[in-house]
Design a protein around this motif. Sequence first.
Motif, PDB file in Angstrom:
ATOM      1  N   UNK A 127       0.839  -1.202   0.000  1.00 18.87           N
ATOM      2  CA  UNK A 127       0.000   0.000   0.000  1.00 18.87           C
ATOM      3  C   UNK A 127       0.873   1.251   0.000  1.00 18.87           C
ATOM      4  N   UNK A 128       1.980   1.238   0.758  1.00 15.14           N
ATOM      5  CA  UNK A 128       2.916   2.370   0.731  1.00 15.14           C
ATOM      6  C   UNK A 128       3.400   2.624  -0.695  1.00 15.14           C
ATOM      7  N   UNK A 129       3.640   1.559  -1.437  1.00 14.32           N
ATOM      8  CA  UNK A 129       4.099   1.719  -2.815  1.00 14.32           C
ATOM      9  C   UNK A 129       3.040   2.368  -3.704  1.00 14.32           C
ATOM     10  N   UNK A 130       1.763   2.208  -3.376  1.00 11.24           N
ATOM     11  CA  UNK A 130       0.729   2.925  -4.137  1.00 11.24           C
ATOM     12  C   UNK A 130       0.973   4.433  -4.051  1.00 11.24           C
ATOM     13  N   UNK A 131       1.263   4.918  -2.832  1.00 12.76           N
ATOM     14  CA  UNK A 131       1.536   6.349  -2.642  1.00 12.76           C
ATOM     15  C   UNK A 131       2.825   6.767  -3.345  1.00 12.76           C
ATOM     16  N   UNK A 132       3.860   5.941  -3.245  1.00  4.32           N
ATOM     17  CA  UNK A 132       5.127   6.257  -3.904  1.00  4.32           C
ATOM     18  C   UNK A 132       4.953   6.298  -5.424  1.00  4.32           C
ATOM     19  N   UNK A 133       4.199   5.351  -5.949  1.00  6.07           N
ATOM     20  CA  UNK A 133       3.941   5.315  -7.392  1.00  6.07           C
ATOM     21  C   UNK A 133       3.192   6.577  -7.816  1.00  6.07           C
ATOM     22  N   UNK A 134       2.213   6.986  -7.036  1.00  3.15           N
ATOM     23  CA  UNK A 134       1.457   8.205  -7.362  1.00  3.15           C
ATOM     24  C   UNK A 134       2.377   9.426  -7.370  1.00  3.15           C
ATOM     25  N   UNK A 135       3.233   9.559  -6.352  1.00  3.27           N
ATOM     26  CA  UNK A 135       4.179  10.687  -6.292  1.00  3.27           C
ATOM     27  C   UNK A 135       5.116  10.687  -7.492  1.00  3.27           C
ATOM     28  N   UNK A 136       5.724   9.550  -7.747  1.00  2.48           N
ATOM     29  CA  UNK A 136       6.710   9.470  -8.829  1.00  2.48           C
ATOM     30  C   UNK A 136       6.050   9.677 -10.192  1.00  2.48           C
ATOM     31  N   UNK A 137       4.809   9.243 -10.344  1.00  5.91           N
ATOM     32  CA  UNK A 137       4.084   9.462 -11.596  1.00  5.91           C
ATOM     33  C   UNK A 137       3.825  10.952 -11.805  1.00  5.91           C
ATOM     34  N   UNK A 138       3.470  11.658 -10.743  1.00  8.62           N
ATOM     35  CA  UNK A 138       3.278  13.110 -10.847  1.00  8.62           C
ATOM     36  C   UNK A 138       4.583  13.793 -11.244  1.00  8.62           C
ATOM     37  N   UNK A 139       5.698  13.372 -10.637  1.00 14.38           N
ATOM     38  CA  UNK A 139       7.003  13.942 -10.994  1.00 14.38           C
ATOM     39  C   UNK A 139       7.298  13.686 -12.472  1.00 14.38           C
ATOM     40  N   UNK A 140       7.099  12.447 -12.898  1.00 12.98           N
ATOM     41  CA  UNK A 140       7.348  12.083 -14.300  1.00 12.98           C
ATOM     42  C   UNK A 140       6.510  12.930 -15.245  1.00 12.98           C
ATOM     43  N   UNK A 141       5.231  13.070 -14.936  1.00 15.56           N
ATOM     44  CA  UNK A 141       4.325  13.807 -15.815  1.00 15.56           C
ATOM     45  C   UNK A 141       4.688  15.291 -15.871  1.00 15.56           C
ATOM     46  N   UNK A 142       5.078  15.866 -14.745  1.00  5.97           N
ATOM     47  CA  UNK A 142       5.485  17.273 -14.725  1.00  5.97           C
ATOM     48  C   UNK A 142       6.752  17.477 -15.552  1.00  5.97           C
ATOM     49  N   UNK A 143       7.694  16.561 -15.437  1.00  7.83           N
ATOM     50  CA  UNK A 143       8.921  16.657 -16.235  1.00  7.83           C
ATOM     51  C   UNK A 143       8.609  16.557 -17.725  1.00  7.83           C
ATOM     52  N   UNK A 144       7.704  15.694 -18.097  1.00  5.45           N
ATOM     53  CA  UNK A 144       7.299  15.582 -19.503  1.00  5.45           C
ATOM     54  C   UNK A 144       6.752  16.917 -20.009  1.00  5.45           C
ATOM     55  N   UNK A 145       5.913  17.552 -19.200  1.00  8.67           N
ATOM     56  CA  UNK A 145       5.327  18.836 -19.603  1.00  8.67           C
ATOM     57  C   UNK A 145       6.407  19.915 -19.711  1.00  8.67           C
ATOM     58  N   UNK A 146       7.352  19.926 -18.788  1.00 11.08           N
ATOM     59  CA  UNK A 146       8.410  20.926 -18.819  1.00 11.08           C
ATOM     60  C   UNK A 146       9.298  20.747 -20.049  1.00 11.08           C
ATOM     61  N   UNK A 147       9.519  19.516 -20.435  1.00  7.13           N
ATOM     62  CA  UNK A 147      10.368  19.249 -21.607  1.00  7.13           C
ATOM     63  C   UNK A 147       9.709  19.656 -22.927  1.00  7.13           C
ATOM     64  N   UNK A 148       8.402  19.795 -22.937  1.00  4.91           N
ATOM     65  CA  UNK A 148       7.718  20.166 -24.180  1.00  4.91           C
ATOM     66  C   UNK A 148       8.188  21.514 -24.720  1.00  4.91           C
ATOM     67  N   UNK A 149       8.657  22.389 -23.868  1.00  9.97           N
ATOM     68  CA  UNK A 149       9.107  23.703 -24.356  1.00  9.97           C
ATOM     69  C   UNK A 149      10.355  23.584 -25.212  1.00  9.97           C
ATOM     70  N   UNK A 150      11.066  22.450 -25.133  1.00 10.72           N
ATOM     71  CA  UNK A 150      12.279  22.254 -25.937  1.00 10.72           C
ATOM     72  C   UNK A 150      11.995  21.500 -27.238  1.00 10.72           C
ATOM     73  N   UNK A 151      10.791  21.036 -27.417  1.00  7.13           N
ATOM     74  CA  UNK A 151      10.439  20.298 -28.648  1.00  7.13           C
ATOM     75  C   UNK A 151      10.269  21.219 -29.824  1.00  7.13           C
TER      76      UNK A 151
END
Length: 144
Positions: free
Chosen positions: A120-144
């Motif tokens: 269950x702890x990993x559910x929370x960790x997965x959610x956090x890391x997914x948010x980080x991943x998604x934010x990084x993807x959005x930030x990288x779009x400015x370089x495309x």
Amino acid sequence: MADKITKDQLIALLNEDLAREYQAVITYRTYASAVPGRFRQELREFFTAEITDELGHAQILADKIVHMGGRPETVPAKVKYTEDPKEMLQNALADETETVERYVQRREQAEACGEYGLAVDFDDLIADETRHRDELRMMLKRWD
């Protein structure tokens, strides 16, 4: 469902994850200090804000390793240094993407090992890391 693993195998895997959380803390702290250029302030704030989450993840992992009878890792995984802002974001995205994949697997392994609270702890960790991943993807779009 993951194959059954032993408690010692799970502890070893959790220690690998812990080393990578330490790596993330050092990476984000280093990138926040080293980032140059026109996006410096925005990226500095982003990298600095990530440190707290990564430290929290490290705490969860270290505590669980001790509770399971193990000894927490004290050495971080290798940090990828760069002074290029786009490369910083790409490195962070690659690390976060890998972390999500590892944590999905680790969640299954924890459950297979009978560590249901950890799963269950990993559910929370997965959610956090997914948010980080998604934010990084959005930030990288400015370089495309």
